[in-house]
Design an enzyme around this catalytic site. Structure first.
Site, PDB file in Angstrom:
ATOM      1  N   THR A  46       0.807  -1.222   0.000  1.00  0.00           N
ATOM      2  CA  THR A  46       0.000   0.000   0.000  1.00  0.00           C
ATOM      3  C   THR A  46       0.839   1.270   0.000  1.00  0.00           C
ATOM      4  OG1 THR A  46      -1.660  -1.209   1.235  1.00  0.00           O
ATOM      5  CG2 THR A  46      -1.831   1.177   1.297  1.00  0.00           C
ATOM      6  N   SER A  91       2.039  -8.038  -0.726  1.00  0.00           N
ATOM      7  CA  SER A  91       2.840  -8.918   0.123  1.00  0.00           C
ATOM      8  C   SER A  91       2.209 -10.286   0.341  1.00  0.00           C
ATOM      9  CB  SER A  91       3.193  -8.242   1.439  1.00  0.00           C
ATOM     10  OG  SER A  91       2.130  -8.265   2.333  1.00  0.00           O
ATOM     11  N   ASP A 130       0.900  -6.998   5.226  1.00  0.00           N
ATOM     12  CA  ASP A 130       0.268  -8.295   5.505  1.00  0.00           C
ATOM     13  C   ASP A 130       1.262  -9.387   5.897  1.00  0.00           C
ATOM     14  OD1 ASP A 130      -2.126  -7.085   4.937  1.00  0.00           O
ATOM     15  OD2 ASP A 130      -2.433  -8.062   2.999  1.00  0.00           O
ATOM     16  N   CYS A 157      -1.131 -18.877  21.535  1.00  0.00           N
ATOM     17  CA  CYS A 157      -1.209 -17.585  22.242  1.00  0.00           C
ATOM     18  C   CYS A 157      -0.137 -16.654  21.693  1.00  0.00           C
ATOM     19  CB  CYS A 157      -0.949 -17.757  23.736  1.00  0.00           C
ATOM     20  SG  CYS A 157      -2.188 -18.730  24.551  1.00  0.00           S
TER      21      CYS A 157
HETATM   22  N1  ASP Z   1      -2.268  -6.010   0.910  1.00  0.00           N
HETATM   23  C1  ASP Z   1      -1.213  -5.082   1.215  1.00  0.00           C
HETATM   24  C2  ASP Z   1       0.080  -5.866   1.272  1.00  0.00           C
HETATM   25  O1  ASP Z   1       0.384  -6.455   2.254  1.00  0.00           O
HETATM   26  C3  ASP Z   1      -1.493  -4.374   2.486  1.00  0.00           C
HETATM   27  C4  ASP Z   1      -0.409  -3.408   2.899  1.00  0.00           C
HETATM   28  O2  ASP Z   1       0.413  -2.975   2.111  1.00  0.00           O
HETATM   29  O3  ASP Z   1      -0.382  -3.028   4.052  1.00  0.00           O
HETATM   30  O4  ASP Z   1       0.794  -5.877   0.298  1.00  0.00           O
END
Ligand code: ASP
Length: 343
Positions: free
Chosen positions: A15, A60, A92, A279
Protein backbone atom coordinates in the site's frame (compact mmCIF):
# COMPACT_ATOMS: atom_id res chain seq x y z
CA UNK A 1 35.58 10.45 5.97
CA UNK A 2 32.13 10.83 4.46
CA UNK A 3 29.69 12.97 6.42
CA UNK A 4 26.45 12.12 4.66
CA UNK A 5 24.49 9.05 5.64
CA UNK A 6 23.86 6.78 2.66
CA UNK A 7 20.64 4.79 2.63
CA UNK A 8 19.32 2.28 0.13
CA UNK A 9 15.53 2.07 -0.14
CA UNK A 10 14.18 -1.16 -1.60
CA UNK A 11 10.57 -0.97 -2.66
CA UNK A 12 8.91 -4.37 -2.98
CA UNK A 13 5.29 -3.22 -3.16
CA UNK A 14 2.35 -2.83 -0.81
CA UNK A 15 0.00 0.00 0.00
CA UNK A 16 2.70 2.51 0.93
CA UNK A 17 3.96 2.88 -2.61
CA UNK A 18 0.74 4.16 -4.10
CA UNK A 19 0.15 7.79 -5.05
CA UNK A 20 -2.95 9.44 -6.36
CA UNK A 21 -2.91 10.71 -9.92
CA UNK A 22 -4.01 14.34 -9.49
CA UNK A 23 -5.93 14.25 -12.75
CA UNK A 24 -7.72 10.92 -12.64
CA UNK A 25 -7.76 10.31 -8.87
CA UNK A 26 -6.58 6.71 -9.36
CA UNK A 27 -3.87 5.13 -7.23
CA UNK A 28 -0.72 4.22 -9.12
CA UNK A 29 2.65 2.84 -7.98
CA UNK A 30 4.99 5.59 -6.83
CA UNK A 31 8.02 6.33 -9.01
CA UNK A 32 10.93 5.75 -6.67
CA UNK A 33 13.41 7.18 -9.15
CA UNK A 34 11.99 10.57 -8.15
CA UNK A 35 11.78 9.92 -4.44
CA UNK A 36 12.83 13.35 -3.19
CA UNK A 37 10.66 15.09 -5.74
CA UNK A 38 7.64 13.28 -4.33
CA UNK A 39 8.49 13.56 -0.62
CA UNK A 40 10.49 16.81 -0.54
CA UNK A 41 10.81 16.70 3.28
CA UNK A 42 13.45 13.99 3.09
CA UNK A 43 15.89 16.38 1.39
CA UNK A 44 16.25 18.12 4.75
CA UNK A 45 18.04 15.09 6.17
CA UNK A 46 20.91 15.71 3.77
CA UNK A 47 21.31 11.95 3.26
CA UNK A 48 22.24 10.32 0.00
CA UNK A 49 19.22 8.15 -0.67
CA UNK A 50 19.07 5.72 -3.54
CA UNK A 51 16.35 3.31 -4.40
CA UNK A 52 15.70 0.01 -6.09
CA UNK A 53 12.15 -0.83 -7.04
CA UNK A 54 10.80 -4.28 -7.80
CA UNK A 55 9.24 -4.46 -11.23
CA UNK A 56 6.49 -5.48 -11.07
CA UNK A 57 5.80 -4.55 -7.45
CA UNK A 58 4.14 -7.24 -5.38
CA UNK A 59 1.29 -7.31 -2.92
CA UNK A 60 2.84 -8.92 0.12
CA UNK A 61 0.38 -11.83 0.02
CA UNK A 62 2.41 -12.99 -2.98
CA UNK A 63 5.69 -12.92 -1.07
CA UNK A 64 7.61 -16.17 -1.43
CA UNK A 65 10.97 -17.25 0.01
CA UNK A 66 12.48 -16.44 -3.42
CA UNK A 67 11.75 -12.78 -2.65
CA UNK A 68 13.61 -13.07 0.66
CA UNK A 69 16.58 -14.49 -1.26
CA UNK A 70 16.38 -11.56 -3.66
CA UNK A 71 16.28 -9.04 -0.80
CA UNK A 72 19.17 -10.71 1.03
CA UNK A 73 21.20 -10.77 -2.17
CA UNK A 74 20.59 -7.06 -2.87
CA UNK A 75 21.67 -6.23 0.68
CA UNK A 76 24.79 -8.38 0.34
CA UNK A 77 25.73 -6.78 -2.98
CA UNK A 78 25.17 -3.26 -1.64
CA UNK A 79 26.31 -3.85 1.94
CA UNK A 80 29.52 -1.84 1.74
CA UNK A 81 27.93 1.04 -0.19
CA UNK A 82 25.31 2.06 2.38
CA UNK A 83 24.96 2.79 6.09
CA UNK A 84 21.50 1.30 6.30
CA UNK A 85 18.62 -0.19 4.36
CA UNK A 86 14.90 0.61 4.33
CA UNK A 87 12.59 -1.99 2.80
CA UNK A 88 9.12 -0.84 1.82
CA UNK A 89 6.82 -3.83 2.00
CA UNK A 90 3.13 -4.62 2.31
CA UNK A 91 2.16 -5.00 5.92
CA UNK A 92 0.27 -8.30 5.51
CA UNK A 93 3.34 -10.54 5.49
CA UNK A 94 5.92 -8.03 6.71
CA UNK A 95 6.47 -9.96 9.96
CA UNK A 96 7.38 -13.09 7.95
CA UNK A 97 9.85 -11.20 5.75
CA UNK A 98 11.43 -9.46 8.75
CA UNK A 99 11.75 -12.79 10.58
CA UNK A 100 13.23 -14.56 7.54
CA UNK A 101 15.77 -11.79 6.89
CA UNK A 102 16.82 -11.75 10.54
CA UNK A 103 18.07 -15.32 10.08
CA UNK A 104 19.38 -15.00 6.52
CA UNK A 105 21.48 -11.86 7.19
CA UNK A 106 24.25 -13.25 9.36
CA UNK A 107 26.48 -11.01 11.53
CA UNK A 108 24.47 -7.95 10.55
CA UNK A 109 26.01 -4.69 11.74
CA UNK A 110 23.79 -2.24 9.82
CA UNK A 111 20.09 -1.38 10.20
CA UNK A 112 17.57 -3.09 7.94
CA UNK A 113 14.23 -1.39 8.60
CA UNK A 114 11.02 -2.68 7.08
CA UNK A 115 8.09 -0.34 6.89
CA UNK A 116 4.87 0.20 5.01
CA UNK A 117 1.52 1.74 5.70
CA UNK A 118 -2.18 1.17 6.02
CA UNK A 119 -3.00 4.11 3.72
CA UNK A 120 -1.06 4.92 0.52
CA UNK A 121 1.55 7.71 0.51
CA UNK A 122 -0.63 9.58 -1.93
CA UNK A 123 -3.55 9.96 0.47
CA UNK A 124 -3.94 12.97 2.73
CA UNK A 125 -4.27 10.99 5.99
CA UNK A 126 -1.50 8.56 5.07
CA UNK A 127 0.51 6.94 7.82
CA UNK A 128 3.14 6.15 5.18
CA UNK A 129 5.03 9.45 5.30
CA UNK A 130 5.78 9.31 9.00
CA UNK A 131 6.63 5.60 8.80
CA UNK A 132 8.96 6.15 5.88
CA UNK A 133 10.65 9.34 7.10
CA UNK A 134 11.34 7.96 10.59
CA UNK A 135 12.58 4.66 9.14
CA UNK A 136 15.13 6.62 7.09
CA UNK A 137 16.26 8.48 10.20
CA UNK A 138 16.64 5.24 12.17
CA UNK A 139 18.48 3.54 9.30
CA UNK A 140 20.98 6.43 9.31
CA UNK A 141 21.36 6.76 13.09
CA UNK A 142 24.88 6.22 14.41
CA UNK A 143 26.93 6.76 17.51
CA UNK A 144 30.74 6.79 17.42
CA UNK A 145 30.57 5.58 13.83
CA UNK A 146 28.45 2.52 14.70
CA UNK A 147 24.80 1.91 13.79
CA UNK A 148 22.41 2.49 16.69
CA UNK A 149 20.14 -0.38 15.63
CA UNK A 150 22.05 -3.04 13.68
CA UNK A 151 19.06 -5.36 13.50
CA UNK A 152 16.27 -6.34 11.12
CA UNK A 153 13.37 -4.25 12.44
CA UNK A 154 9.85 -3.18 11.64
CA UNK A 155 8.97 0.47 12.12
CA UNK A 156 5.26 1.17 12.20
CA UNK A 157 3.16 3.87 13.83
CA UNK A 158 5.86 5.49 15.99
CA UNK A 159 7.36 2.22 17.23
CA UNK A 160 10.44 0.25 16.29
CA UNK A 161 10.21 -3.50 16.83
CA UNK A 162 12.63 -6.39 16.56
CA UNK A 163 11.31 -7.87 13.31
CA UNK A 164 11.37 -11.51 14.39
CA UNK A 165 9.23 -10.76 17.46
CA UNK A 166 6.36 -9.13 15.58
CA UNK A 167 3.02 -10.15 14.19
CA UNK A 168 0.42 -8.14 12.32
CA UNK A 169 -2.50 -7.97 14.67
CA UNK A 170 -4.77 -5.32 13.17
CA UNK A 171 -5.99 -4.99 9.60
CA UNK A 172 -7.32 -1.44 10.05
CA UNK A 173 -5.52 0.47 12.77
CA UNK A 174 -2.39 2.42 11.98
CA UNK A 175 -0.81 0.60 14.90
CA UNK A 176 -0.87 -2.69 13.00
CA UNK A 177 1.95 -4.62 14.69
CA UNK A 178 2.66 -6.02 18.12
CA UNK A 179 5.69 -7.49 19.80
CA UNK A 180 4.14 -9.06 22.85
CA UNK A 181 7.10 -11.03 24.13
CA UNK A 182 9.87 -8.49 23.59
CA UNK A 183 10.21 -4.77 24.38
CA UNK A 184 9.87 -2.04 21.77
CA UNK A 185 13.37 -1.05 20.53
CA UNK A 186 12.55 2.64 20.07
CA UNK A 187 9.64 5.06 20.25
CA UNK A 188 9.40 8.07 17.98
CA UNK A 189 7.87 11.06 19.70
CA UNK A 190 9.39 14.53 19.78
CA UNK A 191 12.66 12.62 19.89
CA UNK A 192 13.40 9.04 18.90
CA UNK A 193 14.04 7.29 22.21
CA UNK A 194 16.02 4.08 21.88
CA UNK A 195 15.99 1.31 24.46
CA UNK A 196 19.66 0.37 24.13
CA UNK A 197 19.32 -2.47 26.61
CA UNK A 198 16.89 -4.21 24.25
CA UNK A 199 18.88 -3.76 21.03
CA UNK A 200 21.17 -6.58 19.93
CA UNK A 201 24.73 -5.71 18.90
CA UNK A 202 26.41 -8.53 16.99
CA UNK A 203 30.07 -9.43 17.17
CA UNK A 204 32.44 -8.06 14.59
CA UNK A 205 32.35 -11.15 12.41
CA UNK A 206 32.07 -10.76 8.67
CA UNK A 207 28.61 -10.16 7.23
CA UNK A 208 27.30 -12.94 5.01
CA UNK A 209 23.96 -14.25 3.82
CA UNK A 210 22.39 -17.68 3.88
CA UNK A 211 19.89 -18.36 1.13
CA UNK A 212 19.27 -22.13 1.04
CA UNK A 213 15.83 -22.09 2.62
CA UNK A 214 13.95 -25.38 2.80
CA UNK A 215 10.17 -25.05 2.60
CA UNK A 216 9.22 -28.66 3.36
CA UNK A 217 7.25 -27.59 6.41
CA UNK A 218 3.60 -27.68 7.45
CA UNK A 219 1.66 -26.00 10.22
CA UNK A 220 -0.78 -28.17 12.14
CA UNK A 221 -3.08 -25.94 14.13
CA UNK A 222 -4.90 -27.79 16.90
CA UNK A 223 -8.56 -27.17 17.62
CA UNK A 224 -11.04 -28.98 19.83
CA UNK A 225 -12.37 -31.85 17.73
CA UNK A 226 -9.40 -32.17 15.37
CA UNK A 227 -9.68 -35.59 13.73
CA UNK A 228 -7.11 -38.32 13.39
CA UNK A 229 -7.47 -38.05 9.62
CA UNK A 230 -6.39 -34.40 9.62
CA UNK A 231 -3.43 -35.10 11.90
CA UNK A 232 -2.35 -38.24 10.10
CA UNK A 233 -2.60 -36.79 6.59
CA UNK A 234 -0.60 -33.69 7.59
CA UNK A 235 2.12 -35.84 9.11
CA UNK A 236 2.33 -38.00 6.00
CA UNK A 237 2.70 -35.25 3.39
CA UNK A 238 5.40 -36.57 1.02
CA UNK A 239 8.78 -34.92 1.65
CA UNK A 240 7.70 -33.16 4.82
CA UNK A 241 10.60 -32.55 7.21
CA UNK A 242 9.09 -30.51 10.03
CA UNK A 243 5.70 -29.78 11.51
CA UNK A 244 4.97 -26.65 13.48
CA UNK A 245 2.39 -27.85 15.98
CA UNK A 246 0.27 -24.86 17.03
CA UNK A 247 -0.77 -25.86 20.51
CA UNK A 248 -3.03 -24.46 23.21
CA UNK A 249 -1.84 -22.21 26.04
CA UNK A 250 1.56 -23.14 27.39
CA UNK A 251 2.09 -25.84 24.77
CA UNK A 252 -0.74 -28.22 25.53
CA UNK A 253 -2.48 -30.73 23.26
CA UNK A 254 -5.17 -33.42 23.45
CA UNK A 255 -4.10 -36.47 25.47
CA UNK A 256 -5.82 -38.97 23.13
CA UNK A 257 -3.69 -42.02 22.62
CA UNK A 258 -4.12 -41.92 18.82
CA UNK A 259 -2.83 -38.32 18.78
CA UNK A 260 0.36 -39.03 20.71
CA UNK A 261 0.92 -42.22 18.70
CA UNK A 262 0.64 -40.36 15.37
CA UNK A 263 3.16 -37.76 16.50
CA UNK A 264 5.51 -40.34 17.94
CA UNK A 265 5.49 -42.35 14.72
CA UNK A 266 6.24 -39.17 12.72
CA UNK A 267 9.14 -38.27 15.03
CA UNK A 268 10.49 -41.81 14.59
CA UNK A 269 10.37 -41.28 10.81
CA UNK A 270 12.68 -38.28 11.37
CA UNK A 271 10.08 -35.48 11.24
CA UNK A 272 10.79 -32.60 13.61
CA UNK A 273 7.71 -31.58 15.61
CA UNK A 274 8.03 -28.04 16.94
CA UNK A 275 5.65 -26.86 19.67
CA UNK A 276 4.53 -23.25 19.15
CA UNK A 277 1.68 -21.83 21.18
CA UNK A 278 -1.42 -20.32 19.60
CA UNK A 279 -1.21 -17.58 22.24
CA UNK A 280 0.52 -14.43 21.11
CA UNK A 281 2.00 -13.77 24.54
CA UNK A 282 3.83 -16.08 26.91
CA UNK A 283 5.75 -19.25 26.35
CA UNK A 284 5.51 -22.98 25.78
CA UNK A 285 6.31 -24.83 28.97
CA UNK A 286 6.03 -28.55 28.32
CA UNK A 287 5.47 -30.56 31.45
CA UNK A 288 3.60 -27.82 33.26
CA UNK A 289 0.26 -29.48 32.56
CA UNK A 290 -0.49 -33.13 32.13
CA UNK A 291 -1.65 -32.33 28.57
CA UNK A 292 1.89 -31.54 27.48
CA UNK A 293 3.82 -34.25 29.32
CA UNK A 294 3.09 -36.72 26.50
CA UNK A 295 4.51 -34.31 23.90
CA UNK A 296 7.67 -33.82 25.92
CA UNK A 297 8.23 -37.52 26.41
CA UNK A 298 8.07 -38.36 22.66
CA UNK A 299 10.63 -35.68 21.71
CA UNK A 300 8.54 -32.69 20.61
CA UNK A 301 10.80 -29.59 20.56
CA UNK A 302 9.79 -26.50 22.54
CA UNK A 303 9.29 -23.24 20.63
CA UNK A 304 9.48 -21.25 23.89
CA UNK A 305 7.95 -17.80 23.21
CA UNK A 306 8.61 -17.72 19.45
CA UNK A 307 6.04 -16.23 17.09
CA UNK A 308 4.57 -18.45 14.39
CA UNK A 309 6.16 -16.17 11.76
CA UNK A 310 9.58 -16.63 13.29
CA UNK A 311 9.09 -20.35 13.91
CA UNK A 312 8.33 -20.98 10.23
CA UNK A 313 11.22 -18.95 8.89
CA UNK A 314 13.70 -20.21 11.48
CA UNK A 315 12.75 -23.76 10.52
CA UNK A 316 13.23 -23.01 6.79
CA UNK A 317 16.62 -21.52 7.58
CA UNK A 318 17.78 -24.39 9.82
CA UNK A 319 16.47 -27.17 7.54
CA UNK A 320 18.42 -25.52 4.72
CA UNK A 321 21.64 -26.34 6.57
CA UNK A 322 21.02 -30.11 6.53
CA UNK A 323 22.00 -30.41 10.17
CA UNK A 324 21.64 -33.69 12.02
CA UNK A 325 18.37 -33.86 14.03
CA UNK A 326 20.34 -33.42 17.25
CA UNK A 327 22.04 -30.18 16.11
CA UNK A 328 18.85 -28.88 14.51
CA UNK A 329 16.95 -29.37 17.78
CA UNK A 330 19.74 -27.63 19.68
CA UNK A 331 19.51 -24.56 17.40
CA UNK A 332 15.72 -24.53 17.61
CA UNK A 333 16.04 -24.21 21.37
CA UNK A 334 18.79 -21.56 21.12
CA UNK A 335 18.17 -17.87 20.55
CA UNK A 336 19.97 -17.19 17.26
CA UNK A 337 18.82 -13.58 16.65
CA UNK A 338 16.95 -12.73 19.82
CA UNK A 339 13.82 -14.48 18.53
CA UNK A 340 13.17 -16.46 21.73
CA UNK A 341 13.61 -15.95 25.43
CA UNK A 342 15.45 -18.92 26.86
CA UNK A 343 15.55 -18.87 30.62
N1 ASP B 1 -2.27 -6.01 0.91
C1 ASP B 1 -1.21 -5.08 1.22
C2 ASP B 1 0.08 -5.87 1.27
O1 ASP B 1 0.38 -6.46 2.25
C3 ASP B 1 -1.49 -4.37 2.49
C4 ASP B 1 -0.41 -3.41 2.90
O2 ASP B 1 0.41 -2.98 2.11
O3 ASP B 1 -0.38 -3.03 4.05
O4 ASP B 1 0.79 -5.88 0.30
Amino acid sequence: MKNKAEILVIYTGGTIGMVEDPETGTLNPFNFQHLTAQIPEIKKFGFRIESISFDPVIDSSNIHPDVWVRLATIIEEQYENYDGFVILHGSDTMAYTASALSFMLENLSKPVILTGSQLPLGMIRTDGKENFITSLEIAAAKKDGKALVPEVCIFFEFQLYRGNRTHKYNAEHFEAFRSVNYPILAKAGVEIKYDFSAIHYSSNQEFRIFTELDINIAVLKLFPGISQQVVSSTLSIPGIKAIILETFGSGNAPSDVWFINELEAAIRRGIIVYNVTQCRGGSVNMGRYETSIGLQSIGVVSGHDITIESALTKMMYLLGHNYSPRILKKYLETSLRGEITVI
